[in-house]
Design an enzyme around this catalytic site. Structure first.
Site, mmCIF file in Angstrom:
data_model
loop_
_atom_site.group_PDB
_atom_site.id
_atom_site.type_symbol
_atom_site.label_atom_id
_atom_site.label_comp_id
_atom_site.label_asym_id
_atom_site.label_seq_id
_atom_site.Cartn_x
_atom_site.Cartn_y
_atom_site.Cartn_z
ATOM 1 N N LYS A 129 0.851 -1.202 0.000
ATOM 2 C CA LYS A 129 0.000 0.000 0.000
ATOM 3 C C LYS A 129 0.880 1.243 0.000
ATOM 4 O O LYS A 129 2.015 1.219 0.447
ATOM 5 C CB LYS A 129 -0.837 0.044 1.280
ATOM 6 N N ASP A 156 2.524 -14.547 -8.028
ATOM 7 C CA ASP A 156 1.791 -14.467 -9.301
ATOM 8 C C ASP A 156 2.664 -14.872 -10.498
ATOM 9 O O ASP A 156 2.137 -15.207 -11.563
ATOM 10 C CB ASP A 156 1.269 -13.045 -9.524
ATOM 11 N N ARG A 206 -18.874 -27.349 -3.564
ATOM 12 C CA ARG A 206 -18.266 -26.706 -2.396
ATOM 13 C C ARG A 206 -17.086 -25.860 -2.894
ATOM 14 O O ARG A 206 -16.414 -26.228 -3.853
ATOM 15 C CB ARG A 206 -17.729 -27.738 -1.400
HETATM 16 O O1 F6P Z 1 0.352 -10.110 -5.825
HETATM 17 C C1 F6P Z 1 0.309 -11.098 -4.848
HETATM 18 C C2 F6P Z 1 -1.095 -11.294 -4.342
HETATM 19 O O2 F6P Z 1 -1.065 -12.348 -3.393
HETATM 20 C C3 F6P Z 1 -2.145 -11.564 -5.412
HETATM 21 O O3 F6P Z 1 -2.097 -12.865 -5.909
HETATM 22 C C4 F6P Z 1 -3.400 -11.207 -4.661
HETATM 23 O O4 F6P Z 1 -4.425 -10.786 -5.538
HETATM 24 C C5 F6P Z 1 -2.965 -10.044 -3.796
HETATM 25 O O5 F6P Z 1 -1.560 -10.128 -3.679
HETATM 26 C C6 F6P Z 1 -3.573 -10.019 -2.419
HETATM 27 O O6 F6P Z 1 -3.153 -8.876 -1.776
HETATM 28 P P1 F6P Z 1 -3.421 -8.561 -0.216
HETATM 29 O O7 F6P Z 1 -2.272 -9.154 0.541
HETATM 30 O O8 F6P Z 1 -3.423 -7.082 -0.187
HETATM 31 O O9 F6P Z 1 -4.701 -9.180 0.155
#
Ligand code: F6P
Length: 360
Positions: free
Chosen positions: A79, A142, A278
């Site tokens: 952030k 990712d 599920r």
């Molecule tokens: O980029 C890494 C990741 O884990 C993504 O796969 C996922 O969408 C995102 O970060 C989740 O972010 P946060 O930790 O802010 O929930």
């Protein structure tokens, strides 16, 4: 021996397994080979934004037992883009100059930034603006950073998702259910396609291939006709819903994040097939845990190579894993080449060759 240097290291963006292996390698290489000082910067660029900057000296002793630890000993954040930093009064402020000043206050000769594509782009912009000597190391579950076959954390996440499918397999068969596993990956389907093949999924849905619910249901029916009363589905979080929308959820702080496609799919499959479904949302389990041997290995190789690049004063580079070797590429090129799953590539061909439904 290269001139004495003081180098900084920070982890930025979402955490993943293997970050501590990189930190350990950087410290060992910098101290053992060159006799340099290493400062670990706290919580990504936030540690440079404050006055005095928050950083701790990293000795070989300090990083001795972190190889197998998940997370990052330095802390991180995904952030607060420093170019539009959210302030307490709700305004956005450009705090880039404060970060550049933090780098100078620490007396750094160079900095290693471990990040995904977003973090590396921000770090590069800061480096260009302030004349900072930056070397990048790719990390993200990712695995979507360009020009590298592997980013740190991906292998561990795939192992975790594969193990989840292995576990779901038995309970799916016992109860004659369709089990849906929603995995992370942001806009890329690397985790889903890799774990899906390795974990024997019947249906793999990735953002790079649009799916048709009728095809998905036809696959489930086809399995039933062949005496298979259960199915395993793995879906990447950014796969679009039937209404062509990326599914998101709002957290308690009002922030929007990917999630919900598993549940959406579950309802669609139930409606069209009458099957009992599920959903398991794997979530941050994919980011934590003990790093796999491959993440430790590549992380260590990246850490050593990044320090060597600094010794050669080759900056604005990112270390990459290509054809069993660590190489380096201009950071700018790596950022420009986003690495999605190739819909015509080996993994997609392999899945199709195994009769796995990709939804199209
Ligand atoms: O980029 C890494 C990741 O884990 C993504 O796969 C996922 O969408 C995102 O970060 C989740 O972010 P946060 O930790 O802010 O929930």
């Amino acid at each position: 021996m290269a001139d004495h240097k003081r180098i900084g290291i920070l982890t930025s963006g979402g955490d993943c397994a293997g970050l501590n292996a990189v930190i350990r390698a950087v410290v060992n290489r910098a101290v053992r080979a060159y006799g340099w000082e290493v400062l670990g910067i706290h919580q990504a660029t936030h540690g440079l934004m404050v006055d005095p900057p928050e950083a701790l000296p990293l000795s070989i002793r300090r990083v001795e037992s972190i190889l197998t630890h998940g997370g990052t000993m330095l802390g991180t954040t995904n952030k607060g883009n420093p170019f539009a930093f959210p302030m307490a009064d709700g305004s956005l402020r450009d705090r880039s100059e404060e970060i550049i000043a933090g780098y100078r206050k620490l007396g750094l000769d160079a900095m290693i930034g471990i990040g995904g594509d977003g973090s590396l782009a921000i770090l590069r912009k800061l480096a260009q603006q302030g004349g900072l000597n930056l070397v990048g190391i790719p990390k993200t579950i990712d695995n979507d950073v360009g020009l590298t076959e592997r980013a740190i954390g991906f292998d561990t996440a795939v192992n975790t998702a594969t193990e989840a499918l292995d576990r779901l397999h038995f309970t799916a068969a016992s109860h004659s259910r369709v089990m849906i596993l929603e995995v992370m990956g942001r806009d890329a389907g690397h985790i889903a396609i890799s774990a899906g093949i390795a974990g024997g999924a019947d249906i793999i849905l990735i953002p790079e291939i649009a799916y048709d619910i009728e095809r998905v249901c036809a696959k489930i029916h086809d399995r039933e006709e062949h005496g298979k009363n259960y199915s395993l589905v793995i879906v990447a979080e950014a796969v679009k819903s039937a209404g062509n929308q990326v599914m998101t959820q709002t957290d308690g702080l009002g922030e929007c994040r990917l999630g919900g496609i598993g549940q959406h799919l579950s309802e669609q499959i139930c409606k069209h097939t009458g099957a009992e479904t599920r959903v398991t949302v794997l979530g941050h389990v994919q980011r934590g845990g003990v790093p796999s041997p491959l993440d430790r290995l590549i992380g260590t190789a990246f850490g050593v190579a990044a320090v060597d690049l600094i010794a050669e004063e080759k900056y604005d580079q990112m270390v990459t894993w290509q054809q069993r070797e660590v190489r380096s590429v201009p950071l700018e090129d790596a950022i420009r080449h986003y690495a999605a799953v190739n819909p015509l590539g080996t993994l997609v061909k392999t899945a199709r060759g195994m009769g796995i439904c990709l939804g199209d």
